[in-house]
Design a protein around this motif. Structure first.
Motif, mmCIF file in Angstrom:
data_model
loop_
_atom_site.group_PDB
_atom_site.id
_atom_site.type_symbol
_atom_site.label_atom_id
_atom_site.label_comp_id
_atom_site.label_asym_id
_atom_site.label_seq_id
_atom_site.Cartn_x
_atom_site.Cartn_y
_atom_site.Cartn_z
ATOM 1 N N TYR A 161 57.430 20.583 68.588
ATOM 2 C CA TYR A 161 56.443 21.539 69.096
ATOM 3 C C TYR A 161 56.045 21.176 70.528
ATOM 4 O O TYR A 161 55.886 22.059 71.376
ATOM 5 C CB TYR A 161 55.218 21.577 68.190
ATOM 6 C CG TYR A 161 55.538 21.972 66.766
ATOM 7 C CD1 TYR A 161 55.544 23.309 66.381
ATOM 8 C CD2 TYR A 161 55.843 21.024 65.800
ATOM 9 C CE1 TYR A 161 55.849 23.681 65.079
ATOM 10 C CE2 TYR A 161 56.143 21.380 64.501
ATOM 11 C CZ TYR A 161 56.147 22.706 64.149
ATOM 12 O OH TYR A 161 56.455 23.069 62.848
ATOM 13 N N GLU A 189 56.509 23.550 73.837
ATOM 14 C CA GLU A 189 55.446 23.866 74.805
ATOM 15 C C GLU A 189 55.933 23.633 76.233
ATOM 16 O O GLU A 189 55.670 24.437 77.140
ATOM 17 C CB GLU A 189 54.213 23.009 74.517
ATOM 18 C CG GLU A 189 53.509 23.360 73.224
ATOM 19 C CD GLU A 189 52.637 22.219 72.710
ATOM 20 O OE1 GLU A 189 52.275 21.329 73.519
ATOM 21 O OE2 GLU A 189 52.318 22.205 71.505
ATOM 22 N N PRO A 200 50.629 26.792 77.224
ATOM 23 C CA PRO A 200 49.805 25.891 76.415
ATOM 24 C C PRO A 200 49.807 26.334 74.952
ATOM 25 O O PRO A 200 50.058 27.505 74.646
ATOM 26 C CB PRO A 200 48.416 26.039 77.032
ATOM 27 C CG PRO A 200 48.412 27.403 77.624
ATOM 28 C CD PRO A 200 49.814 27.658 78.099
ATOM 29 N N PRO A 201 49.520 25.407 74.042
ATOM 30 C CA PRO A 201 49.561 25.727 72.612
ATOM 31 C C PRO A 201 48.724 26.942 72.228
ATOM 32 O O PRO A 201 49.142 27.754 71.397
ATOM 33 C CB PRO A 201 49.021 24.460 71.943
ATOM 34 C CG PRO A 201 49.211 23.374 72.929
ATOM 35 C CD PRO A 201 49.147 23.999 74.283
ATOM 36 N N TRP A 228 48.434 25.738 68.088
ATOM 37 C CA TRP A 228 49.113 27.025 68.029
ATOM 38 C C TRP A 228 48.424 27.915 66.993
ATOM 39 O O TRP A 228 47.818 27.428 66.032
ATOM 40 C CB TRP A 228 50.564 26.862 67.607
ATOM 41 C CG TRP A 228 51.457 26.059 68.491
ATOM 42 C CD1 TRP A 228 51.119 24.999 69.274
ATOM 43 C CD2 TRP A 228 52.871 26.227 68.642
ATOM 44 N NE1 TRP A 228 52.224 24.499 69.900
ATOM 45 C CE2 TRP A 228 53.317 25.238 69.532
ATOM 46 C CE3 TRP A 228 53.799 27.113 68.099
ATOM 47 C CZ2 TRP A 228 54.663 25.108 69.906
ATOM 48 C CZ3 TRP A 228 55.132 26.993 68.467
ATOM 49 C CH2 TRP A 228 55.555 26.015 69.368
#
Length: 199
Positions: A146, A150, A156-157, A178
């Motif tokens: 993850y 990104e 950004p998440p 997220w």
């Protein structure tokens, strides 16, 4: 949220090892034994994690020599484990793209199998980028994949909305900030995308 991230297997395309091996094994009981003991989803996941087929397949043949032909078929006919698209999700990806919403992929998929499969799916031409676990040698739900996504997506998440069929993969994404949707069907996903202002 400004971007949507799709998983591939069981979100965009159907996947079932039985679809290939039912062509090679006529007895239903033997078929079930085969996919729970020989070519299992757990064993297959090693390729998702980056192990080469040249290492995996001979090793498995040594364990199950009677199934050498089937294991060679696994390595060369993997696309036959994908019987078709998941109804409705390709249309949602196209609609998102048409609205200017960036669409990405994050999939547990073997590097060698991805090379066979990717050319069969023109929908991926709409995707800005796709992170493939077997290529990166990182697999969901490892937080590192993850983090890599990104960086690759340059977002950004908090701006990422992730769709995956496995709750543990959504939970790992949520732990990084997220937004997520555990996929069951396209109608429910469409409702969620609309609720969030993405469609």
């Amino acid at each position: 949220m400004t971007a949507v991230v799709f998983d591939v297997g069981r979100v965009l395309v159907q996947w079932d090892l039985r679809c290939l091996f039912a062509k090679l094994i006529g007895d239903p009981e033997e078929l079930e034994w085969f996919v729970t003991h020989v070519v299992t989803e757990e064993w297959h996941h090693q390729h998702d994690e980056g192990r080469a087929l040249a290492d995996m397949v001979p090793e498995r043949i040594a364990e199950f020599p009677d199934y050498a032909e089937h294991l060679h078929a696994y390595a060369t006919r993997f696309n036959e484990t994908i019987p078709g698209n998941v109804p409705g999700t390709h249309d949602l990806a196209r609609r998102l793209h048409a609205r200017g919403v960036p669409v990405f992929g994050l999939t547990n998929f073997g590097h060698e199998f991805w090379a066979m499969f990717r050319p069969t799916q023109p929908v991926f031409d709409l995707f800005t980028d796709i992170v493939v676990s077997g290529t990166e040698k990182l697999a969901k739900p490892d937080p590192a994949i993850y983090a890599l996504a990104e960086t690759r997506f340059a977002l950004p998440p908090q701006q990422l909305f992730f769709i995956d069929d496995k709750p543990e993969n959504i939970a790992a994404a949520a732990a990084r900030g997220w937004q997520g949707h555990v996929f069951t069907d396209a109608m429910r996903l469409e409702t969620d995308l609309a609720r969030r202002g993405l469609l």
